[in-house]
Motif scaffolding. Structure first.
Motif, short mmCIF file in Angstrom:
data_model
loop_
_atom_site.label_atom_id
_atom_site.label_comp_id
_atom_site.label_asym_id
_atom_site.label_seq_id
_atom_site.Cartn_x
_atom_site.Cartn_y
_atom_site.Cartn_z
N PHE A 180 0.86 -1.19 0.00
CA PHE A 180 0.00 0.00 0.00
C PHE A 180 0.89 1.23 0.00
N SER A 181 0.37 2.33 -0.47
CA SER A 181 1.18 3.56 -0.46
C SER A 181 1.45 4.03 0.96
N PHE A 182 0.71 3.48 1.93
CA PHE A 182 0.90 3.84 3.34
C PHE A 182 1.82 2.86 4.07
N GLY A 183 2.26 1.81 3.39
CA GLY A 183 3.14 0.84 4.02
C GLY A 183 2.73 -0.59 3.72
N LYS A 184 3.17 -1.52 4.56
CA LYS A 184 2.90 -2.94 4.34
C LYS A 184 1.47 -3.32 4.69
N ILE A 186 -2.67 -1.68 6.17
CA ILE A 186 -3.55 -0.52 6.30
C ILE A 186 -4.59 -0.78 7.38
N THR A 187 -5.28 0.27 7.78
CA THR A 187 -6.41 0.16 8.69
C THR A 187 -7.60 0.88 8.06
N THR A 188 -8.76 0.70 8.65
CA THR A 188 -9.95 1.39 8.14
C THR A 188 -9.93 2.88 8.49
N ASN A 189 -8.92 3.32 9.23
CA ASN A 189 -8.74 4.75 9.45
C ASN A 189 -7.99 5.40 8.29
N GLN A 190 -7.41 4.57 7.42
CA GLN A 190 -6.66 5.08 6.28
C GLN A 190 -7.37 4.86 4.95
N VAL A 191 -8.21 3.82 4.89
CA VAL A 191 -8.81 3.39 3.62
C VAL A 191 -10.25 2.98 3.88
N SER A 203 -11.79 12.15 2.30
CA SER A 203 -12.10 11.77 3.69
C SER A 203 -10.89 11.19 4.40
N PHE A 204 -9.95 10.66 3.62
CA PHE A 204 -8.78 10.02 4.19
C PHE A 204 -7.51 10.74 3.73
N GLU A 205 -6.42 10.41 4.37
CA GLU A 205 -5.14 11.02 4.03
C GLU A 205 -4.76 10.70 2.59
N CYS A 206 -4.13 11.67 1.92
CA CYS A 206 -3.67 11.43 0.55
C CYS A 206 -2.33 10.71 0.56
N ASN A 207 -1.92 10.23 -0.62
CA ASN A 207 -0.60 9.59 -0.70
C ASN A 207 0.48 10.66 -0.88
N ASN A 208 1.71 10.22 -1.12
CA ASN A 208 2.84 11.15 -1.17
C ASN A 208 2.78 12.13 -2.33
N TYR A 212 -5.98 11.25 -3.44
CA TYR A 212 -6.85 10.75 -2.39
C TYR A 212 -7.59 9.48 -2.81
N GLU A 213 -7.76 8.59 -1.83
CA GLU A 213 -8.56 7.36 -2.01
C GLU A 213 -8.14 6.55 -3.24
N MET A 214 -6.84 6.45 -3.46
CA MET A 214 -6.38 5.51 -4.50
C MET A 214 -6.60 4.07 -4.04
N HIS A 215 -6.62 3.86 -2.75
CA HIS A 215 -6.99 2.56 -2.19
C HIS A 215 -8.44 2.65 -1.70
N GLY A 216 -9.26 1.69 -2.10
CA GLY A 216 -10.61 1.59 -1.55
C GLY A 216 -11.59 2.63 -2.07
N ASP A 217 -12.72 2.70 -1.44
CA ASP A 217 -13.87 3.56 -1.76
C ASP A 217 -14.56 3.07 -3.03
N VAL A 218 -13.98 3.30 -4.23
CA VAL A 218 -14.54 2.73 -5.46
C VAL A 218 -13.42 2.16 -6.32
N TRP A 219 -13.73 1.05 -7.01
CA TRP A 219 -12.87 0.63 -8.10
C TRP A 219 -12.85 1.75 -9.13
N GLU A 220 -11.72 1.91 -9.80
CA GLU A 220 -11.61 2.97 -10.81
C GLU A 220 -11.26 2.37 -12.17
N TRP A 221 -12.07 2.69 -13.16
CA TRP A 221 -11.83 2.21 -14.52
C TRP A 221 -10.51 2.76 -15.07
#
Length: 288
Positions: A180-184, A186-191, A203-208, A212-221
């Motif tokens: 994950f971009s947050f490390g090895k 994750i928790t539901t506080n991040q994704v 709603s969650f922290e962005c990556n470097n 935002y929300e590259m992990h979770g929330d919705v699949w992206e085409w």
């Protein structure tokens, strides 16, 4: 590298490693690399590129359509290892790790497309979890193509498209090599996974790189047809030339396993498939 100094001119281009003093710019869409090493002193900007800045995550710019503002992030070119190492937990066999170079920088939306932007363009909202700031969902790959075509026609400076799968993973990782971009882990506080619905974008922290929300929330085409990777060393891969399914990335709110929201996790479905955990994030087509 020495820096040029330009004073008091009306300009349509920006050059790297240049200090501009009292200049006026009328800029269309630009290559973010041109802003490397630039300084601006008492300058004004007009045209397409008039709402922009630099922060801890890099260069950003924004466009506004019918009072809905969308921020884009400049993703610099680079080389990364696409896929996952054999030791990664939840790894799928198709995630064969291989070296990929993204040779051109590109502008990528900092969030998934929101319902308010979709409705401003399409004058309807297909989403199940209705809220202006939530990502639009229940949209097929074909629906997303129509959206981008319509917005491109209405705003002549725009050339929106879906990112390639390689561009998407490169941006998701944002220089990291972990699951994950947050490390090895994750928790539901991040994704937003193991959730009950989508949530507002940002709603969650962005990556470097400020995404935002590259992990979770919705699949992206993504733009690619879904197939096995070309596992050789590649530059700017665009996927298979044909197929039955289109690639989706990022996972969604409803999945219980963190393995389905990893940077390397991939899935695909038919271009007309719609569901309440599928949305999209657009980018600007390369200008060079």
């Amino acid at each position: 590298m020495s820096k040029r100094i330009v004073k008091g001119k009306s300009l349509k281009e920006v050059e790297a490693n240049t200090k501009y003093m009292g200049c006026t710019f009328y800029l269309g869409c630009v290559d973010g690399e041109d802003f490397t090493g630039t300084e601006f002193d008492n300058c004004s900007f007009r045209g397409w590129f008039n709402d922009w800045g630099r922060d801890e995550y890099g260069l950003w710019m924004a466009f506004t359509y019918k009072n809905v503002r969308q921020v884009m992030r400049w993703i610099r070119p680079g080389t990364f290892m696409m896929g996952s190492p054999e030791t990664e937990e939840y790894r799928q066999e198709e995630e064969v790790q291989h070296q990929v170079t993204i040779s051109k920088g590109f502008w990528l939306a900092e969030t998934a497309c929101t319902q308010e932007l979709w409705e401003a363009v399409m004058e309807s909202n297909p989403s199940k979890f209705k809220s202006d700031k939530n990502p639009v969902e229940m949209v097929s790959w074909n629906n997303c193509s129509v959206f981008m075509e319509k917005l491109n026609e209405e705003v002549s400076e725009l050339e929106l498209c879906l990112p390639t799968e390689a561009q998407w993973e490169y941006a998701c990782r944002a220089g990291t090599t972990t699951a994950f971009s947050f490390g090895k882990s994750i928790t539901t506080n991040q994704v937003n996974y193991r959730g009950e619905s989508t949530v507002e974008v940002k709603s969650f922290e962005c990556n470097n790189w400020g995404l935002y929300e590259m992990h979770g929330d919705v699949w992206e085409w993504c733009s690619d047809w879904y197939d096995d990777y070309d596992t050789s060393i590649t530059t700017d891969p665009t996927g298979a030339i044909s197929g039955s399914d289109r690639v989706m990335r990022g996972g969604g709110w409803r999945f219980n396993s963190s393995g389905l929201v990893r940077s390397a996790c991939r899935d695909g479905d038919e271009p007309d498939y719609r569901y309440d955990y599928i949305g999209f994030r657009f980018c600007l087509r390369s200008q060079k």
